[in-house]
Design an enzyme around this catalytic site. Structure first.
Site, short mmCIF file in Angstrom:
data_model
loop_
_atom_site.label_atom_id
_atom_site.label_comp_id
_atom_site.label_asym_id
_atom_site.label_seq_id
_atom_site.Cartn_x
_atom_site.Cartn_y
_atom_site.Cartn_z
N CYS A 149 -68.76 48.06 -60.96
CA CYS A 149 -69.77 48.02 -62.04
C CYS A 149 -70.95 47.14 -61.82
O CYS A 149 -71.87 47.19 -62.34
CB CYS A 149 -68.88 47.68 -63.40
SG CYS A 149 -67.92 46.39 -63.03
N HIS A 241 -73.36 44.23 -67.93
CA HIS A 241 -73.48 43.15 -66.90
C HIS A 241 -74.77 42.83 -66.83
O HIS A 241 -75.66 43.97 -66.22
CB HIS A 241 -72.83 43.60 -65.71
CG HIS A 241 -71.58 43.78 -65.64
ND1 HIS A 241 -70.66 43.02 -66.54
CD2 HIS A 241 -70.52 44.26 -64.57
CE1 HIS A 241 -69.33 43.60 -66.29
NE2 HIS A 241 -69.22 44.06 -65.05
P1 NAP Z 1 -56.71 48.87 -67.62
O1 NAP Z 1 -57.43 48.61 -69.03
O2 NAP Z 1 -55.78 47.80 -67.24
O3 NAP Z 1 -56.18 50.26 -67.46
C1 NAP Z 1 -55.13 50.59 -66.42
C2 NAP Z 1 -54.84 52.09 -66.66
O4 NAP Z 1 -53.88 52.42 -65.68
C3 NAP Z 1 -54.08 52.37 -68.08
O5 NAP Z 1 -54.10 53.65 -68.45
C4 NAP Z 1 -52.63 51.91 -67.39
O6 NAP Z 1 -51.53 52.85 -68.17
C5 NAP Z 1 -52.65 52.73 -66.19
N1 NAP Z 1 -51.63 52.40 -65.04
C6 NAP Z 1 -51.02 50.99 -65.12
N2 NAP Z 1 -50.14 50.89 -63.93
C7 NAP Z 1 -49.95 52.30 -63.72
C8 NAP Z 1 -49.14 52.81 -62.83
N3 NAP Z 1 -47.91 52.05 -62.21
N4 NAP Z 1 -49.10 54.28 -62.64
C9 NAP Z 1 -49.73 55.02 -63.38
N5 NAP Z 1 -50.77 54.45 -64.24
C10 NAP Z 1 -50.90 53.21 -64.48
O7 NAP Z 1 -57.95 48.73 -66.44
P2 NAP Z 1 -59.54 49.10 -66.66
O8 NAP Z 1 -60.39 48.23 -66.79
O9 NAP Z 1 -59.52 50.52 -67.49
O10 NAP Z 1 -59.72 49.74 -65.14
C11 NAP Z 1 -59.29 50.82 -64.55
C12 NAP Z 1 -59.64 50.90 -63.03
O11 NAP Z 1 -61.29 51.17 -63.13
C13 NAP Z 1 -59.68 49.80 -62.02
O12 NAP Z 1 -59.48 50.35 -60.70
C14 NAP Z 1 -60.81 48.69 -62.16
O13 NAP Z 1 -61.11 48.14 -61.23
C15 NAP Z 1 -61.77 50.04 -62.15
N6 NAP Z 1 -63.21 49.67 -62.91
C16 NAP Z 1 -63.19 49.02 -64.03
C17 NAP Z 1 -64.37 48.52 -64.70
C18 NAP Z 1 -64.60 48.04 -65.88
O14 NAP Z 1 -65.71 47.81 -66.40
N7 NAP Z 1 -63.48 47.70 -66.83
C19 NAP Z 1 -65.52 49.05 -64.03
C20 NAP Z 1 -65.39 49.74 -62.98
C21 NAP Z 1 -64.22 50.00 -62.35
P3 NAP Z 1 -50.72 51.99 -69.34
O15 NAP Z 1 -51.47 52.01 -70.60
O16 NAP Z 1 -49.53 52.98 -69.43
O17 NAP Z 1 -50.19 50.77 -68.59
#
Ligand code: NAP
Length: 343
Positions: A149, A241
């Site tokens: 991001c 950001h």
């Molecule tokens: P998050 O809020 O922690 O969400 C994680 C997701 O993955 C939830 O749906 C979770 O399901 C699932 N998950 C966790 N453990 C798992 C497993 N063992 N098997 C299958 N699914 C699983 O994270 P996020 O911020 O959305 O980020 C997601 C990805 O996008 C990451 O790789 C992050 O680095 C990337 N990203 C994020 C941003 C941002 O601004 N937030 C920007 C760019 C990239 P449950 O609800 O069941 O736990």
């Protein structure tokens, strides 16, 4: 319609996918997955919905599945991944091997030699790496990544000024808490505070930006030879950001020429693409996260404060980290994959 699934659909980025895909002109959501703890629950039970629009009709009662190739119907055309990178590094290759095309946010393999890292307005031709990837890995499916991001906020502006001969970039970020996911930063850590370190983030900006600005040769990507140095900071904003960029170029453009180059950045004709790509502000105190993160429905980059320095030019840029910086970026890559016949 193209049928799509969202992997990690219950998290911060997963919810953005669900929101942005509601009413999409080409994509129809047919599968939602999350962790084994959420599998079997309805989406409304599993996702602690935190966005300011309601859960879309028909999605709330959808049963969340496990994130496993056997759980995904074979006729799903495209998968969007919002999985933690530790999970993605295991599951995404299995899905691609099973024949699925995956447009992913997760950071694993973004700088791998045979993985296209794409911003459609900047380097759409890098999708050609899919042929190399499928040859090397023996996949019928494909893995395409969008950048981190903080990287995606800056790179469209760097691409716009590369015509002046980009040589060196220093960037300092002020990154919103949603960038760390729902459980990433506690209120006790961030209220009344700024955290001057985000693990791994500076390296992502320093490497991904050079790959994105690089040249696709047909066999691989020759990275841009500019040097990029980043300092990444977490601040108590919710979304958006903001970045202070200091760029040095071979030519010595006046601030007005830099602003004109931003305004002239080529938009792309895809359903989620903004026009213009870069919204330029004349006021010296813009862009600001609260006021400007939704420019271009959250898909544009905002830029302003362009000034000359002793060595080049400085400016500020801003993008919505979970829209342009995450889910929206993957969806745009999905639209590019569809329009170029990769699905
Ligand atoms: P998050 O809020 O922690 O969400 C994680 C997701 O993955 C939830 O749906 C979770 O399901 C699932 N998950 C966790 N453990 C798992 C497993 N063992 N098997 C299958 N699914 C699983 O994270 P996020 O911020 O959305 O980020 C997601 C990805 O996008 C990451 O790789 C992050 O680095 C990337 N990203 C994020 C941003 C941002 O601004 N937030 C920007 C760019 C990239 P449950 O609800 O069941 O736990």
């Amino acid at each position: 319609m193209t049928t799509v699934g969202v992997l990690g659909a219950t998290g911060a980025v997963g919810q953005r996918f669900v929101q942005l895909l509601d009413g999409h002109p080409e994509f129809e959501v047919s599968v939602l997955t999350a962790s084994p703890q959420s599998a079997g629950d309805s989406y409304s039970e599993a996702a602690k919905w935190r966005l300011d629009t309601p859960i879309p009709d028909g999605i709330a009662e959808t049963t969340v599945r496990e994130t496993d190739p056997d759980e995904i119907p074979g006729d799903t055309d495209l998968l969007f991944s919002a999985l933690p990178s530790t999970v993605a590094e295991q599951v995404e290759p299995e899905l691609c091997e099973a024949g699925f095309v995956v447009s992913s946010n997760a950071s694993n393999e973004r700088v791998a030699d045979d993985v296209p890292l794409v911003i459609p307005e900047v380097n759409a031709d890098h999708l050609g790496l899919i042929d190399v990837q499928q040859d090397e890995r023996g996949w019928d499916g494909a893995l395409v990544k969008n950048p981190n991001c903080s990287t995606i906020t800056m790179v469209p502006t760097l691409a716009a000024i590369d015509s002046f001969g980009l040589e060196r970039v220093h960037v300092s970020t002020l990154q919103a808490v949603s960038g760390a996911g729902y459980s990433g930063v506690t209120s006790m850590e961030i209220l009344d505070n700024v955290v001057p370190h985000i693990g791994g983030e500076a390296t992502k900006m320093e490497t991904e930006s050079r790959k994105l600005l690089g040249e696709f040769t047909g066999a691989g990507v020759e990275w841009h030879d500019a040097t990029v140095s980043a300092s990444c900071n977490r601040v108590p904003t919710l979304d958006g950001h903001l970045e202070n960029v200091f760029a040095e170029t071979d030519a010595d453009p006046a601030p007005g020429e830099v602003a004109d180059a931003f305004r002239a950045a080529d938009p792309i004709d895809l359903p989620s693409a903004p026009t213009p790509l870069i919204e330029v502000f004349e006021e010296p105190d813009r862009p600001q996260p609260r006021l400007d993160r939704m420019v271009g429905d959250g898909m544009a980059v905002a830029a302003g404060g362009v000034e000359s320095t002793e060595t080049g030019v400085q400016y500020n840029c801003l993008a919505h980290n979970t829209v342009r910086g995450a889910a929206g970026a993957s969806i745009l890559n999905g639209e590019l994959l569809a329009s170029e016949g990769w699905l």
